[in-house]
Every structure is written in C-alpha cells, then in structure tokens.
Design a protein around this motif. Structure first.
Motif, short mmCIF file in Angstrom:
data_model
loop_
_atom_site.label_atom_id
_atom_site.label_comp_id
_atom_site.label_asym_id
_atom_site.label_seq_id
_atom_site.Cartn_x
_atom_site.Cartn_y
_atom_site.Cartn_z
N GLU A 125 4.29 52.97 45.68
CA GLU A 125 5.43 53.32 44.80
C GLU A 125 5.37 52.59 43.47
OE1 GLU A 125 10.27 53.89 45.01
OE2 GLU A 125 9.18 53.17 46.77
N ASP A 156 9.70 59.88 46.08
CA ASP A 156 9.98 60.63 47.31
C ASP A 156 9.62 62.11 47.16
OD1 ASP A 156 10.91 58.35 48.55
OD2 ASP A 156 12.97 58.67 47.87
N ASP A 159 5.92 62.36 47.58
CA ASP A 159 5.47 61.90 48.89
C ASP A 159 6.25 62.62 49.98
OD1 ASP A 159 4.20 60.41 50.89
OD2 ASP A 159 5.67 58.79 50.77
N SER A 163 4.69 59.02 53.87
CA SER A 163 3.67 58.04 54.26
C SER A 163 3.77 56.74 53.45
CB SER A 163 2.28 58.64 54.09
OG SER A 163 2.02 58.89 52.72
N LYS A 165 2.66 56.48 50.49
CA LYS A 165 1.55 56.57 49.53
C LYS A 165 1.52 58.00 48.99
CE LYS A 165 -0.43 52.52 50.46
NZ LYS A 165 -0.58 51.45 49.53
N VAL A 166 1.18 58.10 47.71
CA VAL A 166 1.02 59.41 47.07
C VAL A 166 -0.45 59.59 46.79
CG1 VAL A 166 1.53 60.82 45.05
CG2 VAL A 166 3.32 59.43 46.08
N GLU A 170 -1.41 65.37 46.55
CA GLU A 170 0.03 65.57 46.63
C GLU A 170 0.64 65.67 45.23
OE1 GLU A 170 1.27 63.35 50.79
OE2 GLU A 170 1.03 62.13 48.98
#
Length: 173
Positions: A125, A156, A159, A163, A165-166, A170
């Motif tokens: 993030e 958010d 993601d 998880s 993590k991006v 994604e």
C-alpha cells in the motif's frame, strides 16, 4: 394576380379546388376537354412517380452514404482508441516498473528482487501510494480519462482480491 398566385400555390400543394370548394381540375376538364385530361394525367404521373421518386432516391442514397461514412469513422475511432489505450497502458507499466526499481534500489532490496519480471511486481500500500502520487503516472491516468481524487480507497479498488499487494496486472485491469 394575387388570387391567381394563391391558386397556383394551392395547386402545387395538391389542393385542386376553388375557394368555394369546387374542383378546378373538373372545371378545366370540362372547359378544355380531353387535351387537358391527357396533359394533366401525364404531368401528374411525371411529378408523382418520376420527380418524387428521384428526390426520395437521392435522399435515401445520401443517407446511406452518410451512414457508411459514419460507420467507417467509428471503426477508425475504435481502432485508434484501442491503440491509444494500449500505448498508455504500456507507458504506465514502464513507469511503474521504473519507480518500483528505484524504490527497491533505494531500500536496498536484493539484486535478484530487482530482476523480477513486469508480471511479478508486487506493490504494497505504501509503495502503491507513492507510485500513484507520481506526476507521470497521474498524467498517464489523466490521458486515459481516469481522474484520481481520493487516495484513501484507491488501494482497495486496485486490490480486489484483498491480498494486500497490487500486481501490475491488477493495476492494468
């Protein structure tokens, strides 16, 4: 003269009657005979079946030509838009990879981590927020008509699997 002009105007509109309601065609037919009938019927056939059909055909042809032209323009616009979006997404991927590489180098990440492929980039993030604040990334998003105003829920949104993590995939999706 004004009454004759008005009568001629009414004749052009298909109103073949006098102000009193009598038919002018019948009056001319009884006064001029068969010659008038033949000329009148011939003229009506030419005007109704000939002239109006030609005007209608020209209108239909120009409408169809315009629609074909618009379809072609729309097709080229879709192709251009697809290529434009593809180019912008490539720019985004390159910029995110560049920023991620700089971030890893500044934090002292192992060399093997720096050699990860584009598909394997994972952004937490904090790093995601730093990347999204980058002016070049914001310009790329702006070019794609994506306005980023609220940074609080943005992580958010990128993601969706939760998880923490991006991935770059994604982000592009």
């Amino acid at each position: 003269v004004p009454k004759a002009m008005f009568t001629s105007f009414r004749f052009m509109l298909g109103d073949y009657s006098t102000r009193g309601g009598r038919s002018i065609v019948v009056a001319f037919s009884s006064g001029f005979g068969t010659l008038f009938d033949v000329v009148f019927v011939g003229w009506m056939v030419v005007v109704i079946f000939g002239l109006f059909n030609i005007v209608t055909a020209i209108f239909v042809d120009s409408t169809i030509s315009g629609l074909k032209h618009n379809d072609t323009k729309r097709k080229y616009a879709r192709q251009y838009e697809c290529n434009y979006v593809r180019r912008k997404l490539r720019e985004l991927m390159a910029r995110v990879q560049e920023l991620h590489t700089e971030s890893c180098a500044s934090t002292g990440a192992p060399r093997s981590f720096l050699s990860l492929g584009v598909d394997e980039i994972l952004l937490d993030e904090e790093e995601f927020t730093i990347i999204m604040l980058d002016p070049d990334v914001r310009d790329i998003f702006q070019g794609l008509d994506i306005n980023i105003f609220d940074m609080t829920n943005l992580f958010d949104a990128f993601d969706p699997d939760g998880s923490g993590k991006v991935t770059l995939q994604e982000m592009v999706q």
